[in-house]
Design an enzyme around this catalytic site. Structure first.
Site, short mmCIF file in Angstrom:
data_model
loop_
_atom_site.label_atom_id
_atom_site.label_comp_id
_atom_site.label_asym_id
_atom_site.label_seq_id
_atom_site.Cartn_x
_atom_site.Cartn_y
_atom_site.Cartn_z
N SER A 222 0.88 -1.18 0.00
CA SER A 222 0.00 0.00 0.00
C SER A 222 0.91 1.22 0.00
O SER A 222 2.09 1.13 0.38
CB SER A 222 -0.84 0.00 1.28
OG SER A 222 -1.45 1.26 1.49
N TYR B 241 -1.98 -1.28 10.41
CA TYR B 241 -1.97 -1.37 8.95
C TYR B 241 -0.66 -0.82 8.38
O TYR B 241 0.02 -1.45 7.57
CB TYR B 241 -3.18 -0.60 8.40
CG TYR B 241 -3.43 -0.75 6.93
CD1 TYR B 241 -4.29 -1.75 6.45
CD2 TYR B 241 -2.86 0.11 5.99
CE1 TYR B 241 -4.55 -1.88 5.09
CE2 TYR B 241 -3.11 -0.02 4.64
CZ TYR B 241 -3.97 -1.02 4.18
OH TYR B 241 -4.22 -1.14 2.84
#
Ligand code: NAD
Length: 252
Positions: free
Chosen positions: A134, A147
């Protein structure tokens, strides 16, 4: 045109969103697809038929779940570590079970899957491992401690995998998307809409304009095309890289 005929591709978390988009593109390029992930049974059967794919339903939040997946899958030529979830909270209130779940699913599972898939790739002298990281593997946002940590970690794992297998015909790269409109992101849009008392469309604009200068979403199929390129012969010397697909989010 990338030709992946004869290649077996396992994509984790491919019953939805980005994983499903990748599965569709790799299927179109001739690969045999092995699907994994949760979801509505009838919907998954439909996807399986559409892609003439195998489906192996194991929970990747434990090492055993990953071992079972690779055991049932058999040898794969292409491994896409994609399954993921999100949880947002300030660090002081971040639930320990959510931290552990995110780290297990998004950092440990790619490690265990890579470990299990490597021997057959090395023996064939050809393999492609692609980690769906990401933009949060490169930069941070508040309230996403688990995350962001897992995604930074998976980019580190990508580099080590690339170095250890540099002469084995096995490449390992990461893709770092910005916003992709999938169920994972729709939940964040719904939260903005509810908090601000605004429509879904207005919430989408707020979400994009905060971070992504192009004000556009990358699609799961765009990411599938990047995966296909990384599987191509032209990409044989691309390894250990982290590719952004983030509308210039990380360029600021
Ligand atoms: P999604 O919610 O649409 O899909 C997630 C997939 O993972 C589903 O198939 C789900 O069943 C599976 N999954 C969840 N928990 C699992 C578990 N314990 N075991 C096995 N499978 C499990 O999400 P998405 O947006 O398509 O995200 C896919 C990946 O892309 C994630 O790693 C995410 O972090 C990353 N990503 C997403 C975006 C975005 O904007 N959507 C941006 C950057 C990176």
């Amino acid at each position: 045109m990338v030709d992946l005929s004869g290649k077996r591709a396992l994509i984790t978390g491919s019953t939805s969103g980005i994983g499903l988009g990748i599965a569709r593109v790799l299927h179109a390029k001739g690969a045999h697809i092995i699907l994994n992930g949760f979801g509505d049974e009838a919907e998954i059967v439909k996807i399986q038929k559409e892609l003439n794919a195998d489906y192996i339903n194991t929970d990747l939040s434990s090492e055993q779940g990953v071992i079972d997946l690779i055991k049932q899958t058999g040898d794969v030529d292409i491994l896409v570590n994609n399954a993921g979830i999100q949880h947002t909270s300030p660090i002081e209130n971040f639930p320990s079970d959510k931290w552990n779940l995110i780290m297990n699913l998004m950092l440990s599972a790619p490690f265990f899957a890579t470990k299990a898939a490597l021997p057959s790739m090395k023996s064939k002298g050809w393999g492609r491992i692609i980690n769906i990281a990401s933009v949060h593997g490169l930069v941070a946002s508040p309230f996403k401690s688990a995350y962001v940590s897992a995604k930074h970690g998976v980019i580190g794992l990508t580099k080590v995998t690339a170095l250890e297998n540099a002469e084995a015909g096995v490449t390992c790269n990461a893709i770092c998307p910005g916003w992709v409109l999938t169920p994972l992101v729709q939940k964040q849009i719904d939260a903005i809409a509810e908090k601000e008392g605004i429509s879904n469309d207005e919430a989408r604009v707020i979400l994009l304009s905060e971070k992504e200068p192009t004000l556009d979403f990358t699609t799961p199929e765009d990411i599938g095309e990047m995966v296909a390129f990384l599987c191509s012969d032209a990409a044989r010397n691309i390894t250990g890289s982290a590719y952004t697909m983030d509308g210039a989010w990380s360029a600021r």
